[in-house]
Design a protein around this motif. Structure first.
Motif, PDB file in Angstrom:
ATOM      1  N   ILE A  10     -86.407 -86.672 -20.296  1.00 41.25           N
ATOM      2  CA  ILE A  10     -87.067 -86.503 -21.593  1.00 41.25           C
ATOM      3  C   ILE A  10     -88.531 -86.944 -21.528  1.00 41.25           C
ATOM      4  N   ASP A  11     -89.417 -86.097 -22.073  1.00 43.47           N
ATOM      5  CA  ASP A  11     -90.814 -86.479 -22.254  1.00 43.47           C
ATOM      6  C   ASP A  11     -91.299 -85.863 -23.565  1.00 43.47           C
ATOM      7  N   ARG A  12     -92.573 -86.081 -23.889  1.00 41.17           N
ATOM      8  CA  ARG A  12     -93.099 -85.601 -25.174  1.00 41.17           C
ATOM      9  C   ARG A  12     -93.043 -84.086 -25.279  1.00 41.17           C
ATOM     10  N   GLN A  13     -93.266 -83.379 -24.180  1.00 45.19           N
ATOM     11  CA  GLN A  13     -93.248 -81.914 -24.223  1.00 45.19           C
ATOM     12  C   GLN A  13     -91.865 -81.393 -24.615  1.00 45.19           C
ATOM     13  N   ILE A  14     -90.828 -82.022 -24.085  1.00 47.01           N
ATOM     14  CA  ILE A  14     -89.459 -81.602 -24.422  1.00 47.01           C
ATOM     15  C   ILE A  14     -89.175 -81.892 -25.893  1.00 47.01           C
ATOM     16  N   ILE A  15     -89.617 -83.062 -26.361  1.00 46.53           N
ATOM     17  CA  ILE A  15     -89.410 -83.403 -27.775  1.00 46.53           C
ATOM     18  C   ILE A  15     -90.136 -82.405 -28.672  1.00 46.53           C
ATOM     19  N   ASP A  16     -91.397 -82.074 -28.317  1.00 50.66           N
ATOM     20  CA  ASP A  16     -92.169 -81.102 -29.105  1.00 50.66           C
ATOM     21  C   ASP A  16     -91.456 -79.755 -29.166  1.00 50.66           C
ATOM     22  N   ALA A  17     -90.983 -79.300 -28.016  1.00 55.34           N
ATOM     23  CA  ALA A  17     -90.314 -77.994 -27.961  1.00 55.34           C
ATOM     24  C   ALA A  17     -89.024 -78.000 -28.780  1.00 55.34           C
ATOM     25  N   THR A  18     -88.256 -79.106 -28.697  1.00 52.57           N
ATOM     26  CA  THR A  18     -86.989 -79.175 -29.422  1.00 52.57           C
ATOM     27  C   THR A  18     -87.214 -79.286 -30.924  1.00 52.57           C
ATOM     28  N   LEU A  19     -88.245 -80.009 -31.332  1.00 53.61           N
ATOM     29  CA  LEU A  19     -88.573 -80.070 -32.760  1.00 53.61           C
ATOM     30  C   LEU A  19     -88.988 -78.691 -33.277  1.00 53.61           C
ATOM     31  N   SER A  20     -89.731 -77.938 -32.457  1.00 54.10           N
ATOM     32  CA  SER A  20     -90.104 -76.570 -32.843  1.00 54.10           C
ATOM     33  C   SER A  20     -88.859 -75.697 -32.972  1.00 54.10           C
ATOM     34  N   ALA A  21     -87.918 -75.869 -32.041  1.00 55.48           N
ATOM     35  CA  ALA A  21     -86.660 -75.115 -32.096  1.00 55.48           C
ATOM     36  C   ALA A  21     -85.876 -75.479 -33.352  1.00 55.48           C
ATOM     37  N   ARG A  22     -85.862 -76.770 -33.663  1.00 63.28           N
ATOM     38  CA  ARG A  22     -85.159 -77.245 -34.860  1.00 63.28           C
ATOM     39  C   ARG A  22     -85.751 -76.622 -36.120  1.00 63.28           C
ATOM     40  N   ASP A  23     -87.087 -76.591 -36.210  1.00 61.77           N
ATOM     41  CA  ASP A  23     -87.757 -76.004 -37.378  1.00 61.77           C
ATOM     42  C   ASP A  23     -87.458 -74.511 -37.491  1.00 61.77           C
ATOM     43  N   LEU A  24     -87.430 -73.839 -36.351  1.00 62.09           N
ATOM     44  CA  LEU A  24     -87.172 -72.402 -36.343  1.00 62.09           C
ATOM     45  C   LEU A  24     -85.743 -72.096 -36.786  1.00 62.09           C
ATOM     46  N   ILE A  25     -84.793 -72.905 -36.335  1.00 58.71           N
ATOM     47  CA  ILE A  25     -83.394 -72.716 -36.756  1.00 58.71           C
ATOM     48  C   ILE A  25     -83.280 -72.881 -38.271  1.00 58.71           C
ATOM     49  N   ARG A  26     -83.961 -73.884 -38.816  1.00 59.67           N
ATOM     50  CA  ARG A  26     -83.912 -74.112 -40.263  1.00 59.67           C
ATOM     51  C   ARG A  26     -84.486 -72.919 -41.030  1.00 59.67           C
ATOM     52  N   GLU A  27     -85.611 -72.391 -40.544  1.00 61.74           N
ATOM     53  CA  GLU A  27     -86.219 -71.234 -41.203  1.00 61.74           C
ATOM     54  C   GLU A  27     -85.287 -70.030 -41.151  1.00 61.74           C
ATOM     55  N   MET A  28     -84.606 -69.840 -40.032  1.00 62.18           N
ATOM     56  CA  MET A  28     -83.676 -68.718 -39.908  1.00 62.18           C
ATOM     57  C   MET A  28     -82.480 -68.894 -40.833  1.00 62.18           C
ATOM     58  N   LEU A  29     -82.045 -70.136 -41.029  1.00 53.69           N
ATOM     59  CA  LEU A  29     -80.921 -70.397 -41.931  1.00 53.69           C
ATOM     60  C   LEU A  29     -81.303 -70.124 -43.382  1.00 53.69           C
ATOM     61  N   GLU A  30     -82.558 -70.384 -43.715  1.00 52.42           N
ATOM     62  CA  GLU A  30     -83.005 -70.207 -45.097  1.00 52.42           C
ATOM     63  C   GLU A  30     -83.162 -68.743 -45.470  1.00 52.42           C
ATOM     64  N   GLU A  31     -83.256 -67.870 -44.474  1.00 47.15           N
ATOM     65  CA  GLU A  31     -83.401 -66.451 -44.747  1.00 47.15           C
ATOM     66  C   GLU A  31     -82.050 -65.834 -45.075  1.00 47.15           C
ATOM     67  N   GLU A  32     -82.084 -64.796 -45.880  1.00 47.66           N
ATOM     68  CA  GLU A  32     -80.851 -64.099 -46.234  1.00 47.66           C
ATOM     69  C   GLU A  32     -80.382 -63.265 -45.043  1.00 47.66           C
ATOM     70  N   GLY A  33     -79.098 -63.351 -44.756  1.00 46.35           N
ATOM     71  CA  GLY A  33     -78.546 -62.578 -43.642  1.00 46.35           C
ATOM     72  C   GLY A  33     -78.973 -63.141 -42.305  1.00 46.35           C
ATOM     73  N   ASP A  34     -78.763 -62.365 -41.253  1.00 51.01           N
ATOM     74  CA  ASP A  34     -79.123 -62.781 -39.897  1.00 51.01           C
ATOM     75  C   ASP A  34     -80.380 -62.020 -39.482  1.00 51.01           C
ATOM     76  N   SER A  35     -81.538 -62.577 -39.814  1.00 47.46           N
ATOM     77  CA  SER A  35     -82.808 -61.880 -39.602  1.00 47.46           C
ATOM     78  C   SER A  35     -83.144 -61.780 -38.125  1.00 47.46           C
ATOM     79  N   ASN A  36     -83.590 -60.577 -37.731  1.00 44.97           N
ATOM     80  CA  ASN A  36     -84.040 -60.369 -36.344  1.00 44.97           C
ATOM     81  C   ASN A  36     -85.561 -60.323 -36.250  1.00 44.97           C
ATOM     82  N   GLU A  37     -86.227 -60.640 -37.386  1.00 50.37           N
ATOM     83  CA  GLU A  37     -87.686 -60.552 -37.407  1.00 50.37           C
ATOM     84  C   GLU A  37     -88.345 -61.674 -36.621  1.00 50.37           C
ATOM     85  N   ARG A  38     -87.587 -62.697 -36.279  1.00 43.19           N
ATOM     86  CA  ARG A  38     -88.163 -63.850 -35.599  1.00 43.19           C
ATOM     87  C   ARG A  38     -87.898 -63.827 -34.093  1.00 43.19           C
TER      88      ARG A  38
END
Length: 708
Positions: free
Chosen positions: A79-107
């Motif tokens: 683990i280093d800062r780059q991995i944490i940054d990437a995983t936090l970005s992944a976490r944010d992206l998953i949340r945004e995809m969950l907030e969208e209606e249906g299973d969006s492929n736009e992302r």
């Protein structure tokens, strides 16, 4: 199916909040395997559940992130800062995809960019040319192994008898190290047996006369226990017996009795036990007196019994937490609170009728008093359902502090105290934005750059402390930093420049610091993405006052700033003091009431526009509600003064009569009356009349303005 999807979303949001917290902790503790496993489990859970409910894009995206963390879990990546940054970005992206209606492929492009970051990190760490992080088969195999391990981890309690040879010390073996290894396997009670120790004449300090009995509750199997004694097993007596498993504990919930333990150990026979139980003494005392067992045997059995009780209590607590919680929609709680509020109003009406009726037998009054107690208890229990630990809000700001400090090139650490302090969920929901503004200001304006802090003799890492505590019927939330403090001279100069402050006036620090809450006020020399536009602090104060709260500021140059927010515990039902002026009724929140005294108009003083009376050897300013609201009042020289205290400021409210305490169901005022000064809401009395709830904060300002 839509209901199931919504439930999945709610649970996924909770998992993502937990994931963010774990990642921020992992950044400061990169070698914590438990945190790595926790991140892996969250990704695995979201991957499986999202596929089940048709969120295929989320499932595919999360699968690759999960595979990456499997390599971290196996020690192939660190683990280093780059991995944490990437995983936090992944976490944010998953949340945004969950907030969208249906299973969006736009992302897809965003997902691919984040996954490419993970692949690059994996290649850099291992020097691989392949763009694949891990094959699906390997990942699934790792997951199945993990699930298999966890499914087999049932706690079992063992009794271990360890009798080493007398020459143990001469072989260079330290038995304490073996006992420490056993303790690391789980909940362990170690009982030394000293029965074999010789008298001083025969005592050999180089020989081992001590043996041990160990009661161990662990998820490890019996082979793991034997491995600890593997090098001395041939020369020692090692006996390992299973006392009970987790399933046995569930079936036989009461703790085992002393006699049963002694029978299991083979120390006594059933006949001896029956004979001892027939006597009117404690079993242990009888067995020792009859020399059926030694005191050491009784002591060891009692410690084993205590160990069993302790383990059972822990298991019961765990089962209770897992089995006794239930998810309820917040709108149902709101509806329940509204119904309880109506019930409180009806109960007040019944109490009033009981007091007015000619009830010679007293039965109606007795029933009314019983109903009042029950309604009060129901009200308290209902309000407790809406109480949420404020730590749920505090934890969200760790990400804010991390990202903002990196953006500004500062080193900042967020600390939290009193996270268990509970507050009404409605208040907490509206508290997020004000706290965000205040924390951003702490980091941007308060905390200095690392090199500046070093030159001032401060640690390079600045601290922002979030704390919460109960004070009476309110909660005080403090945001404190150890930065440079507010620039009193700059704030005063800006205030004078804009005509907000008088250059010749004698102003306290608090008066000057309150200027920062005025609309458009800012001392920043340049506008940045974070601050400088004069927008934010005025919104903070408006939102806090809308919650019937107040804001205080303390600051010292070079030491830091502390902003304290005081808020009511709840916005639904409060205890109030019912008062009367003429034919109108008002409610004063009981949390701010300090005393009620009589006002003799002949003894009161008027100094200019100020009205003063003596209270506890000090002069107390007061306001008259009949003058303030232009109401007719009783023609009497003797009136009542309700003495209130808010933010260390006392003032009195003159009324005609203090009626008594009143359970107040808060009703919001209509748009026409929302800007009436001195009033924050209304409530319905038992006879159907309306009583206005006084806004003590606004009345304090009016009192200060009149005094000024």
């Amino acid at each position: 199916m839509d209901n199931f999807k919504e439930t999945f979303r709610e649970e996924a949001f909770e998992l993502l909040a937990s994931l963010e917290s774990d990642l921020l902790e992992l950044e400061s503790s990169p070698d914590d395997k438990e945190l790595v496993s926790s991140v892996f489990r969250v990704m695995h859970t979201i991957k499986g559940s999202s596929a089940m409910f048709g969120f295929d894009a989320i499932s595919e995206f999360t699968h690759e992130v999960e595979s990456f963390f499997d390599k971290v879990r196996n020690g192939e990546l660190h683990i280093d800062r780059q991995i944490i940054d990437a995983t936090l970005s992944a976490r944010d992206l998953i949340r945004e995809m969950l907030e969208e209606e249906g299973d969006s492929n736009e992302r897809k492009e965003e997902c691919e960019a984040v996954l490419q970051t993970f692949r690059t990190l994996a290649q850099q760490a291992k020097g691989e040319e392949s763009s694949d992080v891990e094959t699906e088969g390997e990942a699934e195999e790792a997951v199945s192994e993990m699930e298999k391990e966890e499914s087999n981890q049932e706690e079992v309690t063992y009794r271990i008898r360890f009798v080493p040879p007398s020459y143990l010390f001469k072989s260079g073996t330290n038995p304490i190290l073996l006992l420490r290894e056993l303790r690391e396997l789980g909940d362990c009670t170690i009982i030394p047996r000293l029965d074999s120790i010789e008298g001083l004449k025969k005592f050999d300090p180089e020989s081992c006369f001590c043996s041990w009995e160990i009661i161990l509750t662990t998820k490890a199997d019996i082979n793991a226990i034997r491995d600890i004694f593997i090098f001395i097993e041939s020369d020692s007596t090692i006996q390992i017996d299973t006392i009970e498993s987790f399933s046995d504990m569930i079936e036989n919930s009461p703790s085992r009795r002393l006699g049963d333990i002694l029978l299991e150990r083979g120390v006594i026979s059933e006949e001896t036990l029956k004979e001892a139980l027939g006597k009117q003494k404690r079993l242990g005392e009888v067995l020792v007196e009859t020399k059926a067992v030694s005191r050491g045997d009784i002591s060891a059995a009692l410690q084993e019994q205590e160990h069993g009780k302790r383990v059972q209590e822990k298991r019961s607590a765990t089962l209770g937490k897992a089995g006794m919680s239930i998810r309820v929609a917040s709108d149902k709680l709101d509806s329940l609170v509204d119904l309880v509020g109506e019930l409180v109003t009806v109960q007040a009406r019944i109490s009033q009728l009981a007091a007015q009726e000619n009830d010679a037998s007293g039965h109606l009054r007795l029933v009314s008093e019983q109903l009042e107690r029950l309604v009060e208890e129901l009200r308290d229990n209902t309000m407790s359902l809406r109480m949420v630990p404020i730590g749920t809000t505090f934890s969200k700001f760790r990400r804010l502090v991390r990202d903002l400090s990196l953006e500004l090139g500062k080193k900042v650490e967020l600390q939290a105290e009193g996270a268990e302090t509970e507050l009404d969920k409605t208040v907490i929901e509206q508290l997020g934005d004000p706290l965000v503004h205040l924390i951003r200001n702490c980091i941007d304006h308060g905390i200095e750059m690392p090199e500046v802090r070093s030159s001032c003799g401060k640690p390079e890492v600045g601290k922002v402390l979030l704390s919460a505590r109960h004070v009476g019927a309110t909660v005080q939330i403090s945001i404190e930093d150890d930065g440079g403090g507010l620039d009193r001279a700059a704030i005063l100069a800006k205030g004078v420049e804009r005509g907000l402050l008088s250059p010749d006036g004698k102003l306290s620090d608090e008066d000057i610091f309150q200027t920062i809450f005025l609309p458009g006020f800012s001392t920043a020399k340049k506008i940045t993405a974070v601050s400088g536009r004069g927008v934010g602090m005025d919104v903070v104060k408006q939102q806090i006052e809308a919650l019937r709260g107040s804001v205080l500021i303390w600051s010292e140059a070079g030491k830091g700033t502390r902003i304290t927010i005081s808020l009511p515990l709840t916005l639904a039902i409060v205890d109030g003091l019912l008062v009367r002026v003429g034919e109108e009724f008002f409610v004063v929140p009981l949390s701010v009431v300090e005393a009620c005294v009589e006002l003799d108009e002949n003894a009161a003083e008027e100094r200019g526009r100020r009205r003063l009376l003596e209270f506890r050897e000090k002069l107390l300013p007061y306001v008259r509600l009949d003058d303030l609201f232009d109401l007719p009042s009783d023609d009497t020289p003797l009136r009542q003064v309700v003495v209130t205290e808010l933010d260390f400021t006392r003032f009195g409210i003159v009324v005609d009569e203090v009626i008594g305490d009143h359970q107040t169901v808060i009703k919001s005022l209509g748009p026409l009356y929302q800007r009436v000064e001195g009033v924050s809401g209304a409530t319905i009395l038992g006879d159907g009349r309306v009583a206005l709830i006084l806004d003590i904060l606004q009345l304090a300002k009016i009192s200060a303005a009149v005094a000024g």
